[in-house]
Design an enzyme around this catalytic site. Structure first.
Site, mmCIF file in Angstrom:
data_model
loop_
_atom_site.group_PDB
_atom_site.id
_atom_site.type_symbol
_atom_site.label_atom_id
_atom_site.label_comp_id
_atom_site.label_asym_id
_atom_site.label_seq_id
_atom_site.Cartn_x
_atom_site.Cartn_y
_atom_site.Cartn_z
ATOM 1 C CG ASN A 57 -23.972 15.828 -11.402
ATOM 2 O OD1 ASN A 57 -24.106 16.858 -11.356
ATOM 3 N ND2 ASN A 57 -24.136 15.874 -13.219
ATOM 4 C CB ALA A 62 -12.371 24.256 5.464
ATOM 5 C CG ASN A 63 -17.154 23.549 3.175
ATOM 6 O OD1 ASN A 63 -16.833 23.201 4.480
ATOM 7 N ND2 ASN A 63 -17.497 24.605 2.761
ATOM 8 C CG ASN A 68 -22.826 29.323 -8.099
ATOM 9 O OD1 ASN A 68 -23.127 30.291 -8.796
ATOM 10 N ND2 ASN A 68 -23.048 29.185 -6.934
ATOM 11 C CG ASP A 90 -28.292 22.917 3.906
ATOM 12 O OD1 ASP A 90 -27.550 23.806 3.243
ATOM 13 O OD2 ASP A 90 -27.399 22.929 5.525
ATOM 14 N N GLY A 120 -21.456 23.013 -3.724
ATOM 15 C CA GLY A 120 -21.032 23.517 -4.796
ATOM 16 C C GLY A 120 -19.373 23.374 -4.375
ATOM 17 C CG ASP A 121 -17.789 24.949 -1.587
ATOM 18 O OD1 ASP A 121 -17.976 25.406 -1.456
ATOM 19 O OD2 ASP A 121 -17.913 24.737 0.438
ATOM 20 N N GLY A 181 -25.426 21.127 6.971
ATOM 21 C CA GLY A 181 -24.530 21.773 7.053
ATOM 22 C C GLY A 181 -23.627 21.653 6.070
HETATM 23 O O1 RIB Z 1 -19.423 27.484 0.377
HETATM 24 C C1 RIB Z 1 -20.605 27.282 1.322
HETATM 25 C C2 RIB Z 1 -19.164 27.846 2.192
HETATM 26 O O2 RIB Z 1 -19.716 29.895 2.428
HETATM 27 C C3 RIB Z 1 -20.036 28.378 3.615
HETATM 28 O O3 RIB Z 1 -19.133 27.031 4.757
HETATM 29 C C4 RIB Z 1 -19.337 29.185 4.439
HETATM 30 O O4 RIB Z 1 -18.232 29.370 5.244
HETATM 31 C C5 RIB Z 1 -18.764 30.430 2.831
HETATM 32 O O5 RIB Z 1 -17.596 30.408 2.774
#
Ligand code: RIB
Length: 334
Positions: free
Chosen positions: A279, A45-46, A186, A249, A254-255, A290
């Site tokens: 980057n 989702a991210n 990573n 945070d 990485g996402d 978050g």
């Molecule tokens: O990469 C971060 C994500 O890892 C978080 O949002 C959590 O849900 C896990 O899937």
């Protein structure tokens, strides 16, 4: 032209705890200055939200529980402009949940309870390929069956596959993925797959060579956290230093990195500019709290790049002036 990215991956609700430090076993801490929240997350989702924020046409396939968390997430994706037509509802398993502890300094520890993410079947995915994607984007936070089925469906249709290799397991069947355009773990994941910590250029290269023997990938891109990124194309390697920021945070950095890299690469085919842009996006994301809440837009990344250029231009005349002053001082002394 807008490219269509098909993301087949995970969705979670993140239970995030911001703490001073972790308790020892048997210890109870009253966390007076800390905070907690239930926020949208999940590696898939991210990434899907990052694609959408960058202006890609993003089709997101995930499996959500038939519960309040699932409904909340689906409505968020819809309002972010993500195509949710092929999402699946699971009546037997709950929406995935991640328990995230963020310590002072921004480092996190994540435990995922996959719930519905672990029950995506090959049949669940077939329909989604009728959207004619330009690229398929995968992570390993859903069951292996779904990842391997997605690779097969993509390969049968000649659609390039991009893999953010998170989270890692040392017995992951990497050899069954087929051809991958970019494979990106990573540093922790890299060590789990290869047994090599990419701490130096030399060890990163050894790890990348080993990964290329395990996965048929055109590019191996290792995310190195605050040290930037490392890329190996089978002949040459490149190091891309990170942007200098103060992290709050690191969750989802990485996402964001992998999604932005893939977005940019799919748009123009240039791996170097794709990694540089990734980057910058990751740098912005670590300055925010978050997961989904930390994702920058394309506009914000372009502004960041512009500001950087301005700073570089400003620095130059000062350096030149100093050099001139030094030269004059030396000439005076002679
Ligand atoms: O990469 C971060 C994500 O890892 C978080 O949002 C959590 O849900 C896990 O899937």
């Amino acid at each position: 032209m807008k490219k269509k990215i098909l993301v087949i991956s995970s969705a979670n609700i993140d239970f995030v705890q911001n703490v001073e430090r972790l308790p020892f076993a048997g210890e109870t801490i009253i966390e007076k200055g800390g905070s907690y929240a239930y926020t949208p997350g999940g590696k898939g989702a991210n990434s899907a939200l990052a694609f959408s924020k960058f202006g890609a046409d993003c089709v997101f396939v995930c499996k959500l529980g038939a519960d309040a968390n699932g409904a909340r997430l689906k409505s968020l994706y819809k309002s972010a402009g993500i195509d949710t037509r092929f999402m699946i509802e699971d009546n037997e398993h709950p929406t995935g949940l991640a328990s995230i502890v963020v310590e002072k300094g921004g480092k996190n520890r994540i435990t995922v309870f996959p719930g519905a993410n672990d029950h995506i079947t090959a049949e669940d995915l077939e329909d989604a390929f009728t959207c004619y994607p330009d690229a398929v984007y995968l992570q390993f936070e859903i069951c292996d069956e779904a990842v391997l089925a997605a690779c097969k469906l993509a390969s049968e249709r000649n659609i390039p596959v991009f893999v953010d290799a998170a989270p890692a397991r040392c017995d992951y069947p990497l050899d069954k993925l087929g051809n991958v355009e970019i494979f990106s773990p990573n540093e922790t994941e890299c060590r789990i797959y290869t047994g090599i910590s990419p701490d130096t250029e030399e060890s990163a290269l050894r790890a990348a060579i080993r990964l290329r023997n395990m996965v048929s990938a055109k590019y191996i891109v290792i995310k190195l956290g605050d040290r930037g990124a490392f890329m190996f194309d089978g002949k040459e390697y490149f190091v891309y230093p990170s942007e200098n920021v103060i992290p709050v945070d690191t969750t989802a950095a990485g996402d964001v990195f992998t999604a932005v890299m893939v977005y940019s690469y799919v748009q123009n085919g240039n791996i170097h500019s794709a990694i540089r842009m990734a980057n910058m996006a990751a740098a912005i994301s670590v300055t925010r709290a978050g997961a989904s809440t930390s994702i920058p837009t394309l506009k914000e990344v372009l502004e960041f790049r512009e500001k950087k250029k301005t700073t570089e231009l400003k620095i130059k005349p000062i350096t030149e002036a100093r050099a001139k002053a030094e030269a004059e001082k030396t000439a005076d002394a002679e």
